[in-house]
Write an enzyme that holds these catalytic residues in place. Structure first.
Site, mmCIF file in Angstrom:
data_model
loop_
_atom_site.group_PDB
_atom_site.id
_atom_site.type_symbol
_atom_site.label_atom_id
_atom_site.label_comp_id
_atom_site.label_asym_id
_atom_site.label_seq_id
_atom_site.Cartn_x
_atom_site.Cartn_y
_atom_site.Cartn_z
ATOM 1 N N ASP A 8 49.036 36.398 43.377
ATOM 2 C CA ASP A 8 48.371 37.080 44.370
ATOM 3 C C ASP A 8 48.655 37.851 45.779
ATOM 4 O O ASP A 8 48.511 37.162 47.061
ATOM 5 C CB ASP A 8 47.016 37.132 45.230
ATOM 6 C CG ASP A 8 46.634 37.273 43.700
ATOM 7 O OD1 ASP A 8 47.566 37.723 42.906
ATOM 8 O OD2 ASP A 8 44.861 37.050 43.158
ATOM 9 N N LYS A 105 45.832 42.082 37.567
ATOM 10 C CA LYS A 105 44.285 41.455 37.622
ATOM 11 C C LYS A 105 43.116 42.069 37.791
ATOM 12 O O LYS A 105 44.065 42.799 39.320
ATOM 13 C CB LYS A 105 43.677 39.717 37.414
ATOM 14 C CG LYS A 105 44.741 39.469 39.075
ATOM 15 C CD LYS A 105 44.702 38.179 38.931
ATOM 16 C CE LYS A 105 44.860 37.719 40.114
ATOM 17 N NZ LYS A 105 43.718 37.854 40.974
ATOM 18 N N CYS A 150 41.530 32.563 43.221
ATOM 19 C CA CYS A 150 42.412 32.942 42.652
ATOM 20 C C CYS A 150 43.460 31.915 41.520
ATOM 21 O O CYS A 150 43.662 31.061 40.360
ATOM 22 C CB CYS A 150 43.306 33.883 42.521
ATOM 23 S SG CYS A 150 42.483 35.456 42.310
HETATM 24 C C1 VGL Z 1 41.130 37.498 45.532
HETATM 25 C C2 VGL Z 1 38.789 36.958 46.463
HETATM 26 C C3 VGL Z 1 38.914 38.924 45.354
HETATM 27 C C4 VGL Z 1 42.736 35.416 45.415
HETATM 28 C C5 VGL Z 1 41.334 38.309 44.789
HETATM 29 O O1 VGL Z 1 43.569 36.361 44.929
HETATM 30 O O2 VGL Z 1 42.080 34.988 45.371
HETATM 31 N N1 VGL Z 1 39.948 36.924 46.102
HETATM 32 N N2 VGL Z 1 39.810 39.102 45.224
#
Ligand code: VGL
Ligand code: ZN
Length: 204
Positions: A8, A105, A150
């Site tokens: 991410d 995702k 994540c």
């Molecule tokens: C994430 C919160 C919401 C992450 C993704 O990438 O850790 N955290 N969506």
């Protein structure tokens, strides 16, 4: 065969982004240093439709509140990483040349996904595990954000799949640094190795 899994690294998680992770931008140069040492590099993108179930705005609630959805607790976030927006793009400064595949995702409107492998109900896979197995990859190194969400859930799932797992801790950042440290300890307890980026340059 070793793979680097980048979690991410998207604009919305960078300082100034919709769900900013403090100092997340600092991991980019660290990742560029270690990248050349891997046979495979893959990335994930948090990839939500508008009005996603994980957004506080979808429910008229405040960010940080927790709700129950089909028996699952959902922590509510600001709107972030909406598909095909600038905020969902990989960080501009990230070198994409070596990134051979991207896994999305959180695209299902009704269920969130912290792990790079499964949705939070563990009903659907992203395709990452099958991809890695097909490439003959057995050893995974994780970097990215957020350590306590994540990265944590991806690492725990990778261990369950039987991969050998290391976390490059100086190439990860947490939303809450204390929780990030607790998450790193939890990953280690479950069998992941915590390593420093300089160890990769020395030993590979
Ligand atoms: C994430 C919160 C919401 C992450 C993704 O990438 O850790 N955290 N969506
Ligand atoms: Zn998300």
């Amino acid at each position: 065969m070793k793979a680097l899994i980048l979690i991410d690294l998207q604009n919305d998680f960078m300082p100034g982004g919709a769900l900013a992770v403090p100092q997340a931008d600092e991991v980019i140069p660290v990742i560029h240093q270690v990248m050349p040492h891997f046979e495979h590099v893959v990335a994930t993108q948090d990839w939500h439709p508008p009005h996603h179930v994980s957004f506080a705005s979808t429910h008229g609630k405040r960010v940080g509140e927790r709700i129950q959805i089909e028996g699952q607790e959902q922590l509510l976030w600001p709107d972030h990483c909406i598909q095909n927006t600038l905020g969902a793009d990989l960080v501009k400064g990230l070198n994409r040349e070596k990134i051979e595949a991207i896994f999305h995702k959180g695209a299902d409107p009704h269920i969130d996904s912290y792990s790079a492998f499964f949705d939070n109900a563990r009903q659907r896979q992203t395709g990452l595990a099958v991809y890695l197995q097909k490439q003959g990859v057995k050893v995974l190194f994780f970097a990215g954000v957020a350590t306590e969400y994540c990265v944590l859930y991806s690492v725990l799932d990778a261990l369950k799949f039987g991969f050998s797992v290391s976390v490059i801790w100086d190439a990860c950042r947490a939303i809450d640094p204390h929780r990030g440290d607790v998450a790193l300890q939890q990953m280690q307890k479950r069998g992941a190795s915590l390593i420093d980026s300089s160890a990769i340059e020395r030993s590979f």
